[in-house]
Design a protein around this motif. Structure first.
Motif, PDB file in Angstrom:
ATOM      1  N   LYS A 143      -2.764 -32.960  51.679  1.00 26.28           N
ATOM      2  CA  LYS A 143      -2.504 -31.633  51.105  1.00 26.28           C
ATOM      3  C   LYS A 143      -1.347 -31.008  51.862  1.00 26.28           C
ATOM      4  O   LYS A 143      -1.518 -30.100  52.649  1.00 26.28           O
ATOM      5  CB  LYS A 143      -3.772 -30.813  51.181  1.00 26.28           C
ATOM      6  N   ASP A 144      -0.165 -31.559  51.623  1.00 25.07           N
ATOM      7  CA  ASP A 144       1.036 -31.138  52.330  1.00 25.07           C
ATOM      8  C   ASP A 144       2.037 -30.598  51.329  1.00 25.07           C
ATOM      9  O   ASP A 144       2.673 -31.359  50.596  1.00 25.07           O
ATOM     10  CB  ASP A 144       1.614 -32.342  53.090  1.00 25.07           C
ATOM     11  N   ASP A 145       2.175 -29.288  51.314  1.00 25.78           N
ATOM     12  CA  ASP A 145       3.031 -28.703  50.282  1.00 25.78           C
ATOM     13  C   ASP A 145       4.518 -28.770  50.614  1.00 25.78           C
ATOM     14  O   ASP A 145       5.337 -28.285  49.848  1.00 25.78           O
ATOM     15  CB  ASP A 145       2.606 -27.268  49.963  1.00 25.78           C
ATOM     16  N   LEU A 146       4.876 -29.376  51.742  1.00 26.89           N
ATOM     17  CA  LEU A 146       6.296 -29.550  52.046  1.00 26.89           C
ATOM     18  C   LEU A 146       6.728 -31.013  51.912  1.00 26.89           C
ATOM     19  O   LEU A 146       7.903 -31.323  51.992  1.00 26.89           O
ATOM     20  CB  LEU A 146       6.604 -29.064  53.475  1.00 26.89           C
TER      21      LEU A 146
ATOM     22  N   ARG B  19      -6.214 -27.123  43.607  1.00 29.54           N
ATOM     23  CA  ARG B  19      -4.841 -26.707  43.298  1.00 29.54           C
ATOM     24  C   ARG B  19      -3.795 -27.721  43.744  1.00 29.54           C
ATOM     25  O   ARG B  19      -2.628 -27.550  43.474  1.00 29.54           O
ATOM     26  CB  ARG B  19      -4.556 -25.344  43.933  1.00 29.54           C
ATOM     27  N   TRP B  20      -4.214 -28.771  44.450  1.00 30.26           N
ATOM     28  CA  TRP B  20      -3.245 -29.750  44.962  1.00 30.26           C
ATOM     29  C   TRP B  20      -3.113 -30.865  43.941  1.00 30.26           C
ATOM     30  O   TRP B  20      -3.616 -31.966  44.136  1.00 30.26           O
ATOM     31  CB  TRP B  20      -3.720 -30.286  46.309  1.00 30.26           C
TER      32      TRP B  20
ATOM     33  N   PRO C  32       2.133 -21.377  47.458  1.00 31.58           N
ATOM     34  CA  PRO C  32       2.953 -20.247  47.921  1.00 31.58           C
ATOM     35  C   PRO C  32       4.434 -20.581  48.107  1.00 31.58           C
ATOM     36  O   PRO C  32       5.298 -19.798  47.711  1.00 31.58           O
ATOM     37  CB  PRO C  32       2.281 -19.872  49.243  1.00 31.58           C
ATOM     38  N   ILE C  33       4.736 -21.744  48.674  1.00 35.16           N
ATOM     39  CA  ILE C  33       6.133 -22.084  48.918  1.00 35.16           C
ATOM     40  C   ILE C  33       6.920 -22.166  47.603  1.00 35.16           C
ATOM     41  O   ILE C  33       8.121 -21.929  47.572  1.00 35.16           O
ATOM     42  CB  ILE C  33       6.249 -23.399  49.736  1.00 35.16           C
TER      43      ILE C  33
ATOM     44  N   TYR D  58       1.511 -12.870  44.029  1.00 37.27           N
ATOM     45  CA  TYR D  58       1.140 -14.273  44.081  1.00 37.27           C
ATOM     46  C   TYR D  58      -0.004 -14.579  43.134  1.00 37.27           C
ATOM     47  O   TYR D  58      -0.006 -15.596  42.443  1.00 37.27           O
ATOM     48  CB  TYR D  58       0.771 -14.705  45.513  1.00 37.27           C
ATOM     49  N   LYS D  59      -0.963 -13.695  43.051  1.00 39.73           N
ATOM     50  CA  LYS D  59      -2.107 -13.936  42.164  1.00 39.73           C
ATOM     51  C   LYS D  59      -1.970 -13.205  40.832  1.00 39.73           C
ATOM     52  O   LYS D  59      -2.926 -13.107  40.070  1.00 39.73           O
ATOM     53  CB  LYS D  59      -3.389 -13.499  42.866  1.00 39.73           C
TER      54      LYS D  59
ATOM     55  N   TYR E 180       6.773 -20.410  57.087  1.00 43.98           N
ATOM     56  CA  TYR E 180       5.816 -19.312  56.957  1.00 43.98           C
ATOM     57  C   TYR E 180       4.771 -19.586  55.877  1.00 43.98           C
ATOM     58  O   TYR E 180       3.595 -19.321  56.067  1.00 43.98           O
ATOM     59  CB  TYR E 180       6.563 -18.011  56.638  1.00 43.98           C
ATOM     60  N   TYR E 181       5.218 -20.129  54.762  1.00 41.24           N
ATOM     61  CA  TYR E 181       4.311 -20.309  53.625  1.00 41.24           C
ATOM     62  C   TYR E 181       3.838 -21.749  53.440  1.00 41.24           C
ATOM     63  O   TYR E 181       2.986 -22.015  52.608  1.00 41.24           O
ATOM     64  CB  TYR E 181       4.988 -19.826  52.328  1.00 41.24           C
ATOM     65  N   GLY E 182       4.433 -22.689  54.189  1.00 41.41           N
ATOM     66  CA  GLY E 182       4.087 -24.097  54.015  1.00 41.41           C
ATOM     67  C   GLY E 182       2.875 -24.523  54.820  1.00 41.41           C
ATOM     68  O   GLY E 182       2.245 -23.726  55.514  1.00 41.41           O
ATOM     69  N   ALA E 183       2.573 -25.807  54.739  1.00 35.76           N
ATOM     70  CA  ALA E 183       1.376 -26.344  55.391  1.00 35.76           C
ATOM     71  C   ALA E 183       1.453 -26.180  56.906  1.00 35.76           C
ATOM     72  O   ALA E 183       2.480 -26.482  57.517  1.00 35.76           O
ATOM     73  CB  ALA E 183       1.215 -27.814  55.024  1.00 35.76           C
TER      74      ALA E 183
ATOM     75  N   TRP F 179      -1.422 -18.006  54.045  1.00 38.16           N
ATOM     76  CA  TRP F 179      -2.359 -18.302  52.955  1.00 38.16           C
ATOM     77  C   TRP F 179      -3.481 -17.280  52.941  1.00 38.16           C
ATOM     78  O   TRP F 179      -3.933 -16.837  51.891  1.00 38.16           O
ATOM     79  CB  TRP F 179      -2.913 -19.731  53.092  1.00 38.16           C
TER      80      TRP F 179
ATOM     81  N   MET G 290      -3.141 -14.255  53.981  1.00 42.08           N
ATOM     82  CA  MET G 290      -2.518 -13.021  53.491  1.00 42.08           C
ATOM     83  C   MET G 290      -2.522 -12.974  51.962  1.00 42.08           C
ATOM     84  O   MET G 290      -2.737 -11.933  51.352  1.00 42.08           O
ATOM     85  CB  MET G 290      -1.080 -12.947  54.019  1.00 42.08           C
ATOM     86  N   LEU G 291      -2.278 -14.150  51.359  1.00 42.12           N
ATOM     87  CA  LEU G 291      -2.215 -14.197  49.897  1.00 42.12           C
ATOM     88  C   LEU G 291      -3.597 -14.342  49.268  1.00 42.12           C
ATOM     89  O   LEU G 291      -3.720 -14.349  48.042  1.00 42.12           O
ATOM     90  CB  LEU G 291      -1.316 -15.364  49.449  1.00 42.12           C
ATOM     91  N   GLY G 292      -4.609 -14.464  50.096  1.00 42.00           N
ATOM     92  CA  GLY G 292      -5.970 -14.525  49.564  1.00 42.00           C
ATOM     93  C   GLY G 292      -6.390 -15.897  49.072  1.00 42.00           C
ATOM     94  O   GLY G 292      -7.229 -16.018  48.183  1.00 42.00           O
ATOM     95  N   MET G 293      -5.783 -16.952  49.651  1.00 37.76           N
ATOM     96  CA  MET G 293      -6.164 -18.306  49.229  1.00 37.76           C
ATOM     97  C   MET G 293      -7.243 -18.861  50.149  1.00 37.76           C
ATOM     98  O   MET G 293      -7.215 -18.642  51.352  1.00 37.76           O
ATOM     99  CB  MET G 293      -4.950 -19.232  49.293  1.00 37.76           C
ATOM    100  N   ALA G 294      -8.154 -19.605  49.546  1.00 39.91           N
ATOM    101  CA  ALA G 294      -9.209 -20.224  50.332  1.00 39.91           C
ATOM    102  C   ALA G 294      -8.592 -21.171  51.353  1.00 39.91           C
ATOM    103  O   ALA G 294      -7.676 -21.922  51.047  1.00 39.91           O
ATOM    104  CB  ALA G 294     -10.160 -20.987  49.420  1.00 39.91           C
TER     105      ALA G 294
ATOM    106  N   PRO H 175      -8.566 -25.794  52.448  1.00 41.73           N
ATOM    107  CA  PRO H 175      -8.729 -26.142  51.043  1.00 41.73           C
ATOM    108  C   PRO H 175      -9.942 -27.047  50.838  1.00 41.73           C
ATOM    109  O   PRO H 175     -10.365 -27.751  51.750  1.00 41.73           O
ATOM    110  CB  PRO H 175      -7.436 -26.878  50.696  1.00 41.73           C
ATOM    111  N   VAL H 176     -10.445 -26.991  49.646  1.00 41.83           N
ATOM    112  CA  VAL H 176     -11.601 -27.814  49.297  1.00 41.83           C
ATOM    113  C   VAL H 176     -11.250 -29.285  49.442  1.00 41.83           C
ATOM    114  O   VAL H 176     -10.180 -29.722  49.025  1.00 41.83           O
ATOM    115  CB  VAL H 176     -12.003 -27.544  47.839  1.00 41.83           C
TER     116      VAL H 176
END
Lengths: 550, 180
Positions: free
Chosen positions: A45-48, A215-216, A371-372, A397-398, B142-145, B157, B159-163, B166-167
């Motif tokens: 789960k690496d969004d970069l 979400r991934w 988010p990114i 964001y939401k 800032y926003y990445g993993a 994350w 701040m943005l209200g994300m769990a 992660p599951v």
């Protein structure tokens, strides 16, 4: 090395199917794949670092080291690019190809998508053409792909698709919040919304479980293996026959020909960098539009000085993918429910039939945004950085929905793959050079599509919107790359015939998105799969043992 | 709230300064270049970069870029995946320092908030390539993993209200453990 009946180059969407069909029919097959075989356990789960956001590299190949391409931009000239850089036009290099990490939309093209020139006429300067096959030819193979690989969804809300004999094998996933917001709005506009067909299990299917709705998703391997690609369906089936050997980390160098002009096998570099020759009766090139063209162009010999299948300078031309346009809407209540895959609802009302436009495209809500991926998608007037940007991220964001879609590309012969005269990859082979652009009418269609997306979002209650409709200067091929070995009847204006067989060499085939004449206003993977089934069937039908002649 | 912001900023600056002194002390036995705790940056560069990054993502009731580990992220990547961007950083940071000294007679890290904002806008105008790179990398950090050194404790994350975390799915465990 033992001679085999068939070498398939590329274990992606098409190559996996071809290997399975041939191996099941009793042919001995070697399946070459330049990348590795990843499994559900390799989901990070690496969004970069994934296949969607690649700033720190591609998770599933190719590696940044030693795999450059050259992009020729008319404004800035040639630029050498790494696989993880924008503009490289990457598709994953691994077992499964793009299907390991794709979003998995599973569209059938519409009947009109195969007859674009007859319906609209070719805009001046374009290479718009009809396919030599039609929707009816492909229909049984679409069905086969839907059932063998596994598709969930429900087209029944839309009256615009061609006839089908069977419904999809799996019902759609339950609607997410975006679906519930967008559906009534579309109906108020007189549109016909429906559940996106997806190569994703909504219920247990093929011995694997359903989507867990994280979400991934797009850009990642599926951690619970609910996303269906060739790596977890047809390739294991092919291997289980005992007739297919999969060789990973093997990079094809050239398709070998004999002095009578027939193909005799493939030369490739194995995982240790040793040059090997695998001899075979037939060769199937399924390396994806850019690399398939490159392999043919690199396969030069005395009889084929310009590359295999390239007697009339057609290999590599008509490169296309999809120009994506749409809009983002910002809302005053939460639209985000953290339920993957996110993309859920589409309309196909605009694919054809707009006066003055050569087609259109489907529009759908986007996959979940990490988010990114949001930092450059803020409401109009948001500063690019600073406190207001940070607070805008928090506010929206939401509370945003993106509706986007692939514009039907109007092809141009000038958008093409050639061999770069200077740049070599780590094996010393000339790399692909990408230049040119699709016909400008594509961007006119894209703008109208974006305005339609905006209208839909406003009807759904968006308090503000931004339009995403750029005008790129170089063709956008990427994961939807297609067109470089066009299927056709005229050997001087196409590369393969309707059975995906190269016109002037009867024992070499190109079976992947390269053969697409046009690329529809839809994600192309199910069409690539259907063509792989169709071409494999005709290949097996014409197979007469080792002395193959069609 | 605004009244409580200023002392907080000062605290952070003091913290950075203290950290710098610590690095200097540690660096006595090191090679020339004064790299302190960094893989690529030297301490002067890190101070300037901190000032710029904290303009891009400033502190409010959630941490600023540097507080969330963005410097660690950028520094690590400049030593790894972003080696190709080293020259742009080196030159860009030097130019930022020069612009600051010329306009305000001080290093960027010593500027008051409004001056630093002005300087950052000037950098954005005069060296867009450098600025856009720093901006992208700051957002990534800032926003990445969190695994890459930024987004400490997944703070953005949250701040943005994300769990978070992660599951996790089932396949990993089923496939790896087998029948226990």
């Amino acid at each position: 090395m033992k001679r085999v009946n068939a070498v398939v180059v590329g274990a992606g969407a098409a190559g996996g199917i071809v290997a399975k069909e041939l191996a099941t029919a009793g042919l001995s097959v070697v399946l070459l794949e330049r990348g590795k075989w990843y499994t559900a356990n390799d989901c990070r789960k690496d969004d970069l670092r994934n296949q969607r956001t690649t700033v720190l590299g591609n998770a599933f190949g190719p590696e940044d080291e030693g795999n450059p391409r050259v992009l020729f931009d008319p404004h800035s000239g040639p630029r050498t690019l790494l696989p993880s850089e924008g503009g490289y036009q990457n598709n994953a290099a691994c077992v499964g190809g793009g299907t390991l990490s794709y979003g998995a939309m599973a569209w059938r093209f519409m009947p009109q998508d195969f007859r674009m020139r007859s319906i609209y006429g070719a805009p001046a300067g374009s290479s718009l053409e009809d396919w030599p096959i039609g929707y009816d030819d492909l229909e049984p193979y679409y069905e086969k792909a839907e059932y063998e690989i596994g598709v969930s969804g429900d087209y029944s809300g839309s009256p615009f698709f061609g006839p089908r004999r069977r419904q999809l094998p799996m019902a759609p996933l339950p609607p997410n919040r975006e679906f519930q917001i967008l559906e009534p709005a579309a109906k108020r506009l007189g549109l016909h919304p429906f559940h996106i067909p997806m190569l994703r299990n909504s219920v247990p299917y093929n011995g694997r479980g359903p989507c867990m709705r994280c979400r991934w998703c797009v850009g990642f391997a599926c951690e619970v293996d609910a996303k269906n690609g060739s790596q977890n369906t047809v390739i294991p089936t092919a291997l289980a026959t005992g007739n297919c050997a999969l060789r990973t980390e093997c990079m094809a160098r050239e398709v070998l020909t004999d002095d009578r002009g027939r193909v005799r096998g493939v030369a490739y570099y194995d995982a240790n960098g040793h040059l090997e020759e695998q001899l075979s009766d037939i060769v199937i090139v399924s390396a994806c539009a850019i690399e398939s063209a490159r392999l043919l162009l690199n396969s030069k010999s005395r009889l084929f000085p310009n590359g295999l299948g390239n007697r009339y300078d057609q290999v590599g031309r008509n490169l296309q993918g999809h120009h994506y346009t749409g809009a983002m809407g910002f809302f005053d209540a939460d639209t985000y429910d953290d339920v993957g895959p996110g993309a859920s609802i589409a309309v196909a009302d605009y694919n054809h039939g707009t006066a003055g436009l050569c087609g259109g495209g489907m529009l759908a809500n986007e996959f979940i945004r990490l988010p990114i991926q949001m930092v450059d998608r803020m409401p109009a007037g948001t500063p690019r950085w600073g406190l207001r940007h940070k607070q805008s991220m928090r506010s929206f964001y939401k509370r945003n929905i993106a509706v986007m879609g692939p514009t039907q590309p109007i092809p141009s012969a000038d958008a093409r793959v050639t061999l770069d005269p200077a740049v070599r990859d780590k094996w010393g082979m000339p790399v692909a050079r990408i230049s040119g652009n699709v016909h400008p009418h594509t961007f006119e269609i894209g703008l109208v599509q974006a305005q339609r997306a905006e209208l839909w979002l406003k009807e759904a209650g968006a308090v503000s919107t931004i339009l995403n409709a750029g005008k790129p200067t170089v063709v956008s091929a990427g994961q939807h790359q297609a067109g470089t070995c066009r299927m056709g009847i005229d050997p001087q204006a196409s590369v393969v015939n309707r059975n995906c067989q190269i016109h002037d060499v009867d024992n070499v085939f190109v079976i992947d998105g390269s053969v697409h004449v046009t690329n529809g206003g839809f994600n192309p993977v199910l069409t690539i799969m259907a063509i792989a089934y169709l071409a494999s069937e005709s290949l097996v039908r014409n197979w007469k043992g080792t002395g193959f002649r069609s | 709230m605004p009244s409580s912001k200023k002392p907080k900023r000062m605290t952070r600056r003091q913290f950075v300064a203290a950290g710098t002194m610590g690095c200097a002390a540690l660096a006595v036995g090191c090679k020339e270049g004064n790299h302190g705790n960094w893989d690529f940056l030297n301490d002067a560069q890190a101070r300037t970069l901190t000032a710029i990054c904290d303009q891009i993502v400033p502190e409010d009731d959630f941490p600023s870029a540097s507080q969330a580990g963005v410097l660690t992220y950028i520094d690590k990547q400049l030593a790894r995946h972003y080696r190709r961007h080293r020259d742009i950083y080196r030159d860009g940071l030097a130019q930022a320092g020069a612009m600051s000294r010329e306009r305000f007679g001080q290093e960027p890290a010593a500027l008051a908030a409004p001056q630093m904002a002005e300087l950052t806008s000037a950098i954005e105008k005069q060296n867009r390539k450098f600025f856009d790179l720093v901006r992208s990398h700051t957002f990534e950090g800032y926003y990445g993993a969190p695994r890459h050194g930024g987004n400490r404790n997944a703070v953005s994350w949250r701040m943005l209200g994300m769990a978070e975390p992660p599951v996790n799915g089932r396949a990993q465990y089923d496939l790896r453990k087998g029948s226990a």
